[in-house]
Design a protein around this motif. Structure first.
Motif, mmCIF file in Angstrom:
data_model
loop_
_atom_site.group_PDB
_atom_site.id
_atom_site.type_symbol
_atom_site.label_atom_id
_atom_site.label_comp_id
_atom_site.label_asym_id
_atom_site.label_seq_id
_atom_site.Cartn_x
_atom_site.Cartn_y
_atom_site.Cartn_z
ATOM 1 N N SER A 203 34.793 32.961 42.368
ATOM 2 C CA SER A 203 33.956 31.630 41.968
ATOM 3 C C SER A 203 35.611 31.540 40.031
ATOM 4 C CB SER A 203 33.252 32.007 40.755
ATOM 5 O OG SER A 203 32.460 33.095 39.785
ATOM 6 N N ASN A 204 35.867 32.661 39.797
ATOM 7 C CA ASN A 204 36.646 32.661 38.556
ATOM 8 C C ASN A 204 38.272 32.734 39.036
ATOM 9 O OD1 ASN A 204 34.984 31.973 36.594
ATOM 10 N ND2 ASN A 204 33.989 34.165 36.204
ATOM 11 N N GLY A 205 38.697 32.968 40.234
ATOM 12 C CA GLY A 205 39.753 32.898 39.914
ATOM 13 C C GLY A 205 40.455 33.621 41.824
ATOM 14 N N GLU A 206 41.013 33.843 41.952
ATOM 15 C CA GLU A 206 41.467 34.735 43.319
ATOM 16 C C GLU A 206 42.692 35.512 43.170
ATOM 17 O OE1 GLU A 206 43.311 31.022 46.260
ATOM 18 O OE2 GLU A 206 42.011 30.135 45.575
ATOM 19 N N PHE A 207 42.427 36.874 43.668
ATOM 20 C CA PHE A 207 43.425 37.993 43.417
ATOM 21 C C PHE A 207 43.338 38.530 44.955
ATOM 22 C CE2 PHE A 207 39.742 36.581 40.272
ATOM 23 C CZ PHE A 207 40.681 37.150 39.585
ATOM 24 N N SER A 208 44.435 39.722 44.617
ATOM 25 C CA SER A 208 45.388 40.618 46.167
ATOM 26 C C SER A 208 45.247 41.756 45.283
ATOM 27 C CB SER A 208 46.194 39.879 46.654
ATOM 28 O OG SER A 208 47.369 39.676 45.772
ATOM 29 N N CYS A 209 44.682 42.299 46.521
ATOM 30 C CA CYS A 209 45.282 44.484 46.175
ATOM 31 C C CYS A 209 45.784 44.825 47.708
ATOM 32 C CB CYS A 209 43.356 44.322 46.406
ATOM 33 S SG CYS A 209 42.408 44.522 47.034
ATOM 34 N N GLU A 210 45.965 46.270 47.725
ATOM 35 C CA GLU A 210 46.423 47.190 48.598
ATOM 36 C C GLU A 210 45.254 47.421 49.111
ATOM 37 O OE1 GLU A 210 50.041 45.553 47.622
ATOM 38 O OE2 GLU A 210 49.326 46.986 46.180
ATOM 39 N N SER A 211 44.366 48.398 47.703
ATOM 40 C CA SER A 211 43.123 49.347 47.981
ATOM 41 C C SER A 211 41.622 48.026 47.233
ATOM 42 C CB SER A 211 43.046 50.136 47.325
ATOM 43 O OG SER A 211 43.934 51.014 47.581
ATOM 44 N N LEU A 212 40.379 48.121 48.659
ATOM 45 C CA LEU A 212 39.664 47.567 47.904
ATOM 46 C C LEU A 212 38.206 48.337 48.461
ATOM 47 C CD1 LEU A 212 37.900 44.408 47.087
ATOM 48 C CD2 LEU A 212 37.424 44.284 49.750
ATOM 49 N N VAL A 213 37.839 48.999 46.955
ATOM 50 C CA VAL A 213 36.187 49.389 46.575
ATOM 51 C C VAL A 213 35.207 48.350 46.513
ATOM 52 C CG1 VAL A 213 35.123 51.484 46.410
ATOM 53 C CG2 VAL A 213 37.634 50.509 45.339
ATOM 54 N N ILE A 214 33.960 49.105 47.613
ATOM 55 C CA ILE A 214 33.090 48.691 47.822
ATOM 56 C C ILE A 214 32.071 48.822 46.679
ATOM 57 C CG2 ILE A 214 31.091 47.111 49.153
ATOM 58 C CD1 ILE A 214 34.228 45.989 49.317
ATOM 59 N N ALA A 215 31.289 48.998 45.532
ATOM 60 C CA ALA A 215 30.528 49.815 45.092
ATOM 61 C C ALA A 215 29.208 49.029 44.409
ATOM 62 C CB ALA A 215 31.321 50.100 43.451
ATOM 63 N N THR A 216 28.982 47.918 46.030
ATOM 64 C CA THR A 216 27.865 46.701 45.617
ATOM 65 C C THR A 216 26.590 47.308 45.431
ATOM 66 O OG1 THR A 216 28.045 46.292 47.676
ATOM 67 C CG2 THR A 216 29.245 44.826 46.037
ATOM 68 N N THR B 85 38.969 38.700 52.718
ATOM 69 C CA THR B 85 40.199 39.049 54.295
ATOM 70 C C THR B 85 40.915 39.436 53.933
ATOM 71 O OG1 THR B 85 40.967 36.951 53.072
ATOM 72 C CG2 THR B 85 39.599 36.244 55.216
ATOM 73 N N LYS B 86 41.444 39.718 54.893
ATOM 74 C CA LYS B 86 42.648 40.811 54.811
ATOM 75 C C LYS B 86 43.694 40.103 56.090
ATOM 76 C CE LYS B 86 43.827 45.729 55.291
ATOM 77 N NZ LYS B 86 43.910 47.090 56.158
ATOM 78 N N ASN B 87 44.809 39.869 55.077
ATOM 79 C CA ASN B 87 46.461 40.027 55.639
ATOM 80 C C ASN B 87 46.913 40.064 56.582
ATOM 81 O OD1 ASN B 87 47.734 40.659 54.180
ATOM 82 N ND2 ASN B 87 47.698 39.034 52.525
ATOM 83 N N ASP B 88 48.256 39.674 57.113
ATOM 84 C CA ASP B 88 48.738 40.130 58.149
ATOM 85 C C ASP B 88 49.472 41.231 57.467
ATOM 86 O OD1 ASP B 88 48.089 38.524 59.863
ATOM 87 O OD2 ASP B 88 48.896 37.514 59.858
ATOM 88 N N ALA B 89 49.858 40.980 56.258
ATOM 89 C CA ALA B 89 50.328 41.989 54.895
ATOM 90 C C ALA B 89 49.813 43.250 55.015
ATOM 91 C CB ALA B 89 51.371 41.242 54.450
ATOM 92 N N GLY B 90 48.711 43.653 55.068
ATOM 93 C CA GLY B 90 47.630 44.547 54.881
ATOM 94 C C GLY B 90 46.905 44.120 53.654
ATOM 95 N N GLN B 91 47.262 43.009 52.849
ATOM 96 C CA GLN B 91 46.610 43.150 51.456
ATOM 97 C C GLN B 91 45.108 42.255 51.652
ATOM 98 O OE1 GLN B 91 49.410 41.250 48.864
ATOM 99 N NE2 GLN B 91 50.478 43.134 48.409
ATOM 100 N N PHE B 92 44.278 42.586 51.013
ATOM 101 C CA PHE B 92 43.105 41.486 50.639
ATOM 102 C C PHE B 92 43.041 40.863 49.517
ATOM 103 C CE2 PHE B 92 41.931 46.326 52.036
ATOM 104 C CZ PHE B 92 41.206 45.851 53.057
ATOM 105 N N ALA B 93 42.863 39.686 49.956
ATOM 106 C CA ALA B 93 42.448 38.269 49.472
ATOM 107 C C ALA B 93 41.200 37.967 49.116
ATOM 108 C CB ALA B 93 43.042 37.188 50.455
ATOM 109 N N VAL B 94 40.801 38.309 47.844
ATOM 110 C CA VAL B 94 39.427 38.538 47.571
ATOM 111 C C VAL B 94 39.246 36.677 46.467
ATOM 112 C CG1 VAL B 94 37.724 38.903 45.686
ATOM 113 C CG2 VAL B 94 39.356 40.674 47.653
ATOM 114 N N VAL B 95 38.288 35.749 47.189
ATOM 115 C CA VAL B 95 38.190 34.335 46.228
ATOM 116 C C VAL B 95 37.282 34.665 45.217
ATOM 117 C CG1 VAL B 95 37.772 32.332 46.218
ATOM 118 C CG2 VAL B 95 39.776 32.991 48.427
#
Length: 394
Positions: free
Chosen positions: A147-160, A135-145
């Motif tokens: 199976s091994n923890g929760e993380f946040s970042c400014e830049s999210l790269v999809i290389a799937t 998800t992306k929050n109001d502060a412009g950060q991405f929240a990534v939940v």
């Protein structure tokens, strides 16, 4: 929630390349992948030798809804740049037909090189990690939940990656994520993939399994490739078929020239002049494998002497050799496909940075987007070039 500057989802060719590039720029990078091993597709590519790039990479070697899209990234990170990296790591390689470059030893060397680069650049790689939500929050950060923890970042790269080779863990996750954030995803199909026989064709041609011949194959749109054709139990394969499959639509015919760069008509007329009593079977069997000749033509015709063939018959035989038109049943699908055609619409992305024009900080690289290269190292070069383009921007 642990924060990183950059999170990359996917530890394949593009993801690892992006990770080291961003890491060397001083960015705090985390790569997440649900696989047990990074670079699984690299490991099995090129028969385990990895066709890691091509000596001559041009924009026309790629299929993309926006033909100009690939130009910037390919110009800024060329195949010569990747070759230099390979040489710096002491990996020995060789060139095959059409400028294809392969490792002398093993594809493992390319994965090892990428992992070493990530380590030197300080990029973390976390495997066996399922992505639960993004998800992306109001502060412009991405929240990534995960199976091994929760993380946040400014830049999210999809290389799937795409949907090809599901046994290696391919999934539509990248497309779903793009749609979640409002990006357009173009319909996907299997690319660089063998064709399958119709039932009646199978009975006739299955005995030819294992025969390979040089050919020139033409799609209905006029696209043409001159490479080997391989008969299999299931249908047609070989480099020429894989290449043309990218330009084929269901129900269309393909035209196969079994005597590339030669006129079958001239060859038959010359044989008629020199050996008028020779059978058609013995004549054509000098040019093509006998089993193939016997599958292509009726026995009654093959048994005729050349001087017993009418002009019209000779014309038809020549056409069947130079322009054998056949409609295949379909393809083997994603199971054996080397790439996925279609994907995230490139009109939604910056050709310079790979960033979404709608969602700041969201990037797509590699096969997940609507860019597919020819057979011969082009798809890996797109992974390296798009990975570097995003790595320089995140």
């Amino acid at each position: 929630m642990k924060h990183h500057d950059v999170i990359i989802i996917g530890a394949g060719a593009a993801g690892l390349m992006c990770a080291s590039t961003a890491g060397y720029r001083g960015r705090d990078v985390l790569v997440l992948d649900n696989a047990k091993q990074a670079g699984r597709k690299i490991l099995i590519s090129g028969g385990g030798r990895c066709n890691f790039t091509n000596q001559k990479v041009e924009p026309h070697n790629f299929l993309c809804g926006n033909s100009h899209f690939v130009k910037s990234a390919l110009a800024r990170y060329r195949s010569s740049d990747f070759i230099e990296l390979v040489e710096r790591h002491g990996i020995e390689y060789h060139e095959r037909d059409h400028g294809q470059l392969f490792c002398n030893d093993s594809a493992k060397e390319i994965v090892s090189m990428l992992m070493t680069e990530c380590e030197w650049a300080g990029a973390q790689i976390q495997l066996r990690t399922e992505i639960v939500s993004v998800t992306k929050n109001d502060a412009g950060q991405f929240a990534v939940v995960t199976s091994n923890g929760e993380f946040s970042c400014e830049s999210l790269v999809i290389a799937t990656g795409g949907l090809s080779m599901p046994k290696l863990g391919a999934s539509p996750y990248g497309y779903k994520l793009a749609e979640q954030f409002g990006l357009k995803v173009l319909p996907t199909t299997a690319g660089l993939v063998p064709f399958t026989w119709h039932t009646e064709q199978k009975a006739r041609f299955e005995p030819l399994s294992g025969i390979a011949v040089p050919t020139t194959i033409t799609a209905q749109d006029g696209t043409q490739f001159s490479e080997a054709l391989l008969f299999t139990h299931r249908g047609l394969s070989g480099p020429a078929i894989l290449q043309i499959s990218n330009y084929w639509q269901a129900g269309q015919s393909i035209s196969i020239n079994l005597l590339p760069n030669e006129s079958a008509k001239d060859k038959i007329e010359l044989a008629l002049a020199n050996h008028p009593k020779q059978s058609l079977r013995n004549t054509i069997s000098q040019w093509l494998p006998k089993r193939l000749v016997e599958a292509l033509f009726e026995a009654a015709l093959l048994d005729k002497a050349l001087n017993h063939l009418g002009h019209g018959e000779r014309e038809q035989i020549a056409q069947d050799l130079n322009e054998w038109s056949i409609v295949m049943n379909g393809t083997e699908g994603y199971r054996t496909a080397e790439v996925t055609l279609g994907g995230v619409d490139t009109n939604e992305l910056s050709s310079k940075t790979m960033q979404s024009s709608k969602v700041t900080g969201l990037y797509f690289i590699g096969e997940v987007m609507d860019v597919s290269g020819w057979l011969g190292g082009f798809n890996f070069q797109w992974a390296w070039s798009s990975g570097v383009a995003a790595g320089m921007a995140v």
